[in-house]
Design an enzyme around this catalytic site. Structure first.
Site, PDB file in Angstrom:
ATOM      1  N   LYS A 145       0.928  -1.194  -0.028  1.00 18.87           N
ATOM      2  CA  LYS A 145       0.087   0.195   0.023  1.00 18.87           C
ATOM      3  C   LYS A 145       0.789   1.339  -0.190  1.00 18.87           C
ATOM      4  O   LYS A 145       2.006   1.366   0.482  1.00 18.87           O
ATOM      5  CB  LYS A 145      -0.980   0.074   1.122  1.00 18.87           C
ATOM      6  CG  LYS A 145      -0.453   0.215   2.511  1.00 18.87           C
ATOM      7  CD  LYS A 145       0.196   1.401   3.078  1.00 18.87           C
ATOM      8  CE  LYS A 145       0.950   1.397   4.505  1.00 18.87           C
ATOM      9  NZ  LYS A 145       1.689   2.596   4.793  1.00 18.87           N
TER      10      LYS A 145
ATOM     11  N   ASP B 274      -2.679  -1.693  10.051  1.00 20.66           N
ATOM     12  CA  ASP B 274      -2.841  -1.855   8.401  1.00 20.66           C
ATOM     13  C   ASP B 274      -3.206  -3.185   7.909  1.00 20.66           C
ATOM     14  O   ASP B 274      -3.474  -3.218   6.556  1.00 20.66           O
ATOM     15  CB  ASP B 274      -1.375  -1.616   7.830  1.00 20.66           C
ATOM     16  CG  ASP B 274      -1.028  -0.092   7.824  1.00 20.66           C
ATOM     17  OD1 ASP B 274      -1.824   0.920   8.058  1.00 20.66           O
ATOM     18  OD2 ASP B 274       0.200   0.229   7.421  1.00 20.66           O
TER      19      ASP B 274
HETATM   20  C1  LIG Z   1       2.431   4.434   9.272  1.00 17.42           C
HETATM   21  C2  LIG Z   1       1.383   3.445   8.684  1.00 17.42           C
HETATM   22  C3  LIG Z   1       0.789   4.244   7.942  1.00 17.42           C
HETATM   23  O1  LIG Z   1      -0.457   3.266   7.160  1.00 17.42           O
HETATM   24  O2  LIG Z   1       1.946   2.218   7.903  1.00 17.42           O
HETATM   25  P1  LIG Z   1       3.549   1.987   7.656  1.00 17.42           P
HETATM   26  O3  LIG Z   1       3.955   3.104   7.011  1.00 17.42           O
HETATM   27  O4  LIG Z   1       4.297   1.561   8.759  1.00 17.42           O
HETATM   28  O5  LIG Z   1       3.463   0.620   6.663  1.00 17.42           O
HETATM   29  C4  LIG Z   1       0.474   2.608   9.784  1.00 17.42           C
HETATM   30  O6  LIG Z   1       0.069   3.741  10.707  1.00 17.42           O
HETATM   31  C5  LIG Z   1       1.343   1.765  10.621  1.00 17.42           C
HETATM   32  O7  LIG Z   1       0.295   0.597  10.811  1.00 17.42           O
HETATM   33  P2  LIG Z   1       1.010  -0.719  11.368  1.00 17.42           P
HETATM   34  O8  LIG Z   1       2.539  -1.002  10.964  1.00 17.42           O
HETATM   35  O9  LIG Z   1      -0.188  -1.932  11.110  1.00 17.42           O
HETATM   36  O10 LIG Z   1       1.041  -0.440  12.848  1.00 17.42           O
HETATM   37  P3  LIG Z   1       0.780  -1.170  14.184  1.00 17.42           P
HETATM   38  O11 LIG Z   1       1.510  -2.819  14.157  1.00 17.42           O
HETATM   39  O12 LIG Z   1      -0.736  -1.210  14.491  1.00 17.42           O
HETATM   40  O13 LIG Z   1       1.655  -0.395  15.195  1.00 17.42           O
HETATM   41  C6  LIG Z   1       2.795  -0.111  15.228  1.00 17.42           C
HETATM   42  C7  LIG Z   1       3.318   1.064  16.205  1.00 17.42           C
HETATM   43  O14 LIG Z   1       2.931   2.010  15.395  1.00 17.42           O
HETATM   44  C8  LIG Z   1       2.565   3.250  16.089  1.00 17.42           C
HETATM   45  N1  LIG Z   1       1.326   3.498  15.512  1.00 17.42           N
HETATM   46  C9  LIG Z   1       0.563   2.778  14.567  1.00 17.42           C
HETATM   47  C10 LIG Z   1      -0.785   3.007  14.114  1.00 17.42           C
HETATM   48  C11 LIG Z   1      -1.164   4.409  14.599  1.00 17.42           C
HETATM   49  N2  LIG Z   1      -2.263   4.867  14.266  1.00 17.42           N
HETATM   50  N3  LIG Z   1      -0.546   5.281  15.657  1.00 17.42           N
HETATM   51  C12 LIG Z   1       0.536   4.794  15.953  1.00 17.42           C
HETATM   52  O15 LIG Z   1       1.105   5.696  16.779  1.00 17.42           O
HETATM   53  C13 LIG Z   1       2.405   2.692  17.535  1.00 17.42           C
HETATM   54  O16 LIG Z   1       3.714   2.925  18.089  1.00 17.42           O
HETATM   55  C14 LIG Z   1       2.356   1.103  17.642  1.00 17.42           C
HETATM   56  O17 LIG Z   1       2.991   0.636  18.536  1.00 17.42           O
END
Ligand SMILES: C[C@@](CO)(OP(=O)(O)O)[C@H](O)COP(=O)(O)OP(=O)(O)OC[C@H]1O[C@@H](n2ccc(N)nc2=O)[C@H](O)[C@@H]1O
Ligand SMILES: Nc1ncnc2c1ncn2[C@@H]1O[C@H](COP(=O)(O)OP(=O)(O)O)[C@@H](O)[C@H]1O
Length: 321
Positions: A16, A146
């Protein structure tokens, strides 16, 4: 007595990019409130589940060396969750996973989430659990913010911590160039860096999401390019200042706009059409600002059994007169 070994099940699942990522304040549970628009791209992983007495995970492909093969693999957590749900022993679930990575690891493109979503769908089939999409989505949200989107795919508006989804109309296909970095970046580190930046200054925040939703509905990449925005970009650039050069190089190579994908460090460049994407990819790969580039398009569907995909459907039997 003859025992029937179930056939392995393979699921293909997309990466994504967040076209819009508005990050609110940290909540008491540590997560940040989001308003985000996800788009699923044609950069995919494949996960195969097969019945086996010796449990385990094999990982192949892009960045395989940096993917854990033990209990911390998000796909294995999905196995344990469904094993528990279906009354199996989560420590001896009787399955092996084979993961073929095409999605960059720790790249902000939800690779681990994709594998977890694929595993849920594959096990639902292998173990004949008959869970519907909504139930699978609830299990997905337990695994990560995600993961529900990796199941759903397409283009969607995500709220809450990103797990509450509504499909979004996106007319036409958009064409992207993806610049992969040499090393990954941790998601929690990016959120922490954003909190730190916000405590000491006022980094720009992305605006309202509605204009971007209108651009998606219009299908005009030029309009969409003006509206791409990611609050985590400042954090990713602060942790990895070299990303500034990458973002500049993509636009100089002819992309309409560039953005850090989610928490980074992968950068995604929106291009006018498929031919332009190939030209931008060629020029960007010569600029020496990233490890490698990929061309991708979106939206594409979410996690899907490979046998359900048209290209893999067996040809109907021929009738001879
Ligand atoms: C930033 C994003 C944008 O889509 O994706 P990535 O770039 O990592 O793929 C997401 O919010 C990542 O989602 P995901 O990787 O599933 O996160 P999770 O496992 O739920 O959380 C991992 C950590 O990210 C932080 N977290 C995640 C989601 C959110 N809305 N707020 C947060 O602060 C928290 O510190 C949490 O402990
Ligand atoms: N199946 C998996 N594929 C990739 N990484 C995984 C997987 N399971 C756990 N991880 C861990 O999750 C971290 C984040 O990886 P990934 O989901 O690819 O990135 P992001 O959260 O930036 O989208 C990796 O550093 C890796 O240690």
């Amino acid at each position: 007595m003859l025992s029937v070994v179930p056939t392995p099940i393979t699921v293909r699942v997309p990466a994504k990019v967040n076209l819009h990522l508005s990050v609110g304040d940290a909540r008491p549970d540590g997560y940040h409130e989001l308003v985000t628009v996800f788009q699923a791209l044609s950069l995919t992983d494949e996960v195969t589940v097969l019945a086996a007495e010796e449990p385990g995970i094999d990982v192949h492909g892009e960045g395989a060396d940096s993917v854990p093969t033990g209990a911390s693999n998000l796909a294995w957590k999905a196995v344990q969750l469904l094993a528990e749900h279906s009354g199996r022993d989560p420590e001896e679930p009787g399955v092996r996973l084979s993961i073929n990575k095409g999605i960059p690891v720790a790249g902000g493109m939800a690779g681990g989430s994709a594998d977890a979503a694929a595993t849920l769908l594959a096990l639902n089939q292998l173990w004949r659990l008959e869970l519907g999409r909504d139930e699978l989505s609830e299990f997905a949200a337990k695994l990560g913010s995600d993961v529900p989107f990796s199941l759903q795919g397409g283009t969607a508006l995500g709220t809450g911590r990103g797990e509450r989804l509504v499909p979004v109309l996106a007319r036409h296909t958009f064409h992207w160039v993806i610049a992969l970095d040499r090393r990954g970046l941790s998601t929690p580190a990016a959120y922490t860096e954003l909190d730190r930046l916000r405590a000491e200054s006022r980094p720009n925040r992305v605006g309202e999401v509605e204009p971007l939703l209108e651009a998606l509905a219009s299908g005009d990449p030029r309009q969409l390019a003006l509206l791409l925005g990611n609050d985590l970009q400042a954090a990713a650039v602060s942790l990895r200042p070299g990303l500034r050069r990458t973002l500049r190089a993509g636009v100089q190579a002819g992309a309409l706009a560039g953005i850090v994908s989610g928490s980074g460090p992968t950068c995604a460049f929106l291009c006018t059409d498929a031919d332009a994407a190939v030209r931008v990819a060629a020029e960007l790969s010569g600029a020496g600002v990233c490890r490698t580039v990929r061309v991708a398009h979106g939206p594409v569907p979410g996690a899907k059994l490979v046998s359900e995909e048209p290209a893999h459907r067996p040809t109907p039997p021929q009738v001879h007169a």
